[in-house]
Design a protein around this motif. Structure first.
Motif, PDB file in Angstrom:
ATOM      1  N   VAL A  57      49.050  49.474  42.118  1.00  0.00           N
ATOM      2  CA  VAL A  57      48.887  48.198  42.813  1.00  0.00           C
ATOM      3  C   VAL A  57      48.771  48.504  44.303  1.00  0.00           C
ATOM      4  CG1 VAL A  57      49.942  45.971  43.366  1.00  0.00           C
ATOM      5  CG2 VAL A  57      50.200  46.943  41.064  1.00  0.00           C
ATOM      6  N   VAL A  58      47.748  47.915  44.924  1.00  0.00           N
ATOM      7  CA  VAL A  58      47.502  48.118  46.344  1.00  0.00           C
ATOM      8  C   VAL A  58      47.371  46.753  47.007  1.00  0.00           C
ATOM      9  CG1 VAL A  58      46.042  49.232  48.072  1.00  0.00           C
ATOM     10  CG2 VAL A  58      46.232  50.232  45.784  1.00  0.00           C
ATOM     11  N   SER A  59      47.978  46.618  48.167  1.00  0.00           N
ATOM     12  CA  SER A  59      47.874  45.386  48.942  1.00  0.00           C
ATOM     13  C   SER A  59      46.560  45.364  49.720  1.00  0.00           C
ATOM     14  CB  SER A  59      49.040  45.292  49.924  1.00  0.00           C
ATOM     15  OG  SER A  59      48.813  44.250  50.849  1.00  0.00           O
ATOM     16  N   PRO A  60      45.956  44.198  49.866  1.00  0.00           N
ATOM     17  CA  PRO A  60      44.759  44.105  50.696  1.00  0.00           C
ATOM     18  C   PRO A  60      45.047  44.483  52.151  1.00  0.00           C
ATOM     19  CG  PRO A  60      45.504  41.918  50.072  1.00  0.00           C
ATOM     20  CD  PRO A  60      46.322  42.905  49.299  1.00  0.00           C
ATOM     21  N   ALA A  89      39.028  48.792  39.099  1.00  0.00           N
ATOM     22  CA  ALA A  89      39.674  48.168  40.257  1.00  0.00           C
ATOM     23  C   ALA A  89      39.451  46.670  40.143  1.00  0.00           C
ATOM     24  CB  ALA A  89      39.076  48.707  41.557  1.00  0.00           C
ATOM     25  N   ASN A  90      40.520  45.936  39.883  1.00  0.00           N
ATOM     26  CA  ASN A  90      40.427  44.490  39.712  1.00  0.00           C
ATOM     27  C   ASN A  90      41.179  43.763  40.814  1.00  0.00           C
ATOM     28  OD1 ASN A  90      38.968  44.651  37.315  1.00  0.00           O
ATOM     29  ND2 ASN A  90      40.816  44.794  36.087  1.00  0.00           N
ATOM     30  N   PRO A  91      40.484  42.914  41.550  1.00  0.00           N
ATOM     31  CA  PRO A  91      41.183  42.108  42.554  1.00  0.00           C
ATOM     32  C   PRO A  91      41.819  40.887  41.905  1.00  0.00           C
ATOM     33  CG  PRO A  91      38.837  41.659  42.645  1.00  0.00           C
ATOM     34  CD  PRO A  91      39.039  42.728  41.602  1.00  0.00           C
ATOM     35  N   VAL A  99      44.627  38.925  46.957  1.00  0.00           N
ATOM     36  CA  VAL A  99      46.037  39.099  47.317  1.00  0.00           C
ATOM     37  C   VAL A  99      46.619  40.411  46.783  1.00  0.00           C
ATOM     38  CG1 VAL A  99      46.451  36.630  47.546  1.00  0.00           C
ATOM     39  CG2 VAL A  99      46.866  37.750  45.343  1.00  0.00           C
ATOM     40  N   ARG A 100      45.877  41.117  45.923  1.00  0.00           N
ATOM     41  CA  ARG A 100      46.303  42.427  45.430  1.00  0.00           C
ATOM     42  C   ARG A 100      45.151  43.076  44.683  1.00  0.00           C
ATOM     43  NH1 ARG A 100      50.990  42.133  41.137  1.00  0.00           N
ATOM     44  NH2 ARG A 100      50.130  43.969  40.169  1.00  0.00           N
ATOM     45  N   TRP A 101      45.218  44.396  44.603  1.00  0.00           N
ATOM     46  CA  TRP A 101      44.277  45.177  43.807  1.00  0.00           C
ATOM     47  C   TRP A 101      45.071  45.869  42.707  1.00  0.00           C
ATOM     48  CZ3 TRP A 101      39.080  45.335  44.164  1.00  0.00           C
ATOM     49  CH2 TRP A 101      38.503  44.745  45.288  1.00  0.00           C
ATOM     50  N   ASP A 102      44.617  45.708  41.460  1.00  0.00           N
ATOM     51  CA  ASP A 102      45.198  46.402  40.316  1.00  0.00           C
ATOM     52  C   ASP A 102      44.212  47.479  39.891  1.00  0.00           C
ATOM     53  OD1 ASP A 102      47.645  44.844  39.761  1.00  0.00           O
ATOM     54  OD2 ASP A 102      46.211  43.213  39.503  1.00  0.00           O
ATOM     55  N   LEU A 103      44.693  48.723  39.868  1.00  0.00           N
ATOM     56  CA  LEU A 103      43.840  49.847  39.523  1.00  0.00           C
ATOM     57  C   LEU A 103      44.371  50.556  38.290  1.00  0.00           C
ATOM     58  CD1 LEU A 103      43.682  51.540  43.061  1.00  0.00           C
ATOM     59  CD2 LEU A 103      42.251  49.687  42.202  1.00  0.00           C
ATOM     60  N   ASN A 104      43.463  51.158  37.547  1.00  0.00           N
ATOM     61  CA  ASN A 104      43.814  52.118  36.516  1.00  0.00           C
ATOM     62  C   ASN A 104      43.268  53.452  37.019  1.00  0.00           C
ATOM     63  OD1 ASN A 104      44.624  53.178  33.908  1.00  0.00           O
ATOM     64  ND2 ASN A 104      42.449  53.268  33.430  1.00  0.00           N
TER      65      ASN A 104
END
Length: 108
Positions: A57-60, A89-91, A99-104
């Motif tokens: 999880v990455v913050s914008p 990479a799903n925003p 409000v966040r990026w979910d990555l695999n």
């Protein structure tokens, strides 16, 4: 919850519990990111997620600090010395604001 409140809450949690990583796109220079990472649970191994993949999880806020406008498949992340590939990479958006990026991520 407003987009700004959601981002601020995520920033606080990542600051407290996150890890530092290096992001690279193509042959460009690496940029620092702060992110949260965990292994997938056995029941989450479906839909292309395999054992050894990790959820990130990455913050914008950090995406912008790294000079990026987004995160993408095939980006590289080095987390705790392990170089990984972004598989997806799903925003997540609130009222049209990321409000966040979910990555695999997958890799050594």
């Amino acid at each position: 919850m407003s987009p700004e409140q959601a981002i601020a809450a995520l920033d606080r949690q990542i600051a407290l519990h996150g890890d530092d990583a290096q992001h690279q796109r193509g042959t460009g220079a690496a940029a620092s990111l702060r992110l949260w990472v965990r292994e997938y649970l056995p029941q989450e191994l479906q839909g292309g997620v395999t054992q050894g993949d990790r959820k990130v999880v990455v913050s914008p806020t950090d995406v912008a600090k790294a000079g990026l406008s987004d995160l993408r498949k095939l980006d590289k992340l080095t987390i705790a010395g392990r170089r990984t590939n972004v598989e997806y990479a799903n925003p997540t958006r609130i009222r049209g604001v990321v409000v966040r990026w979910d990555l695999n991520v997958r890799g050594s």
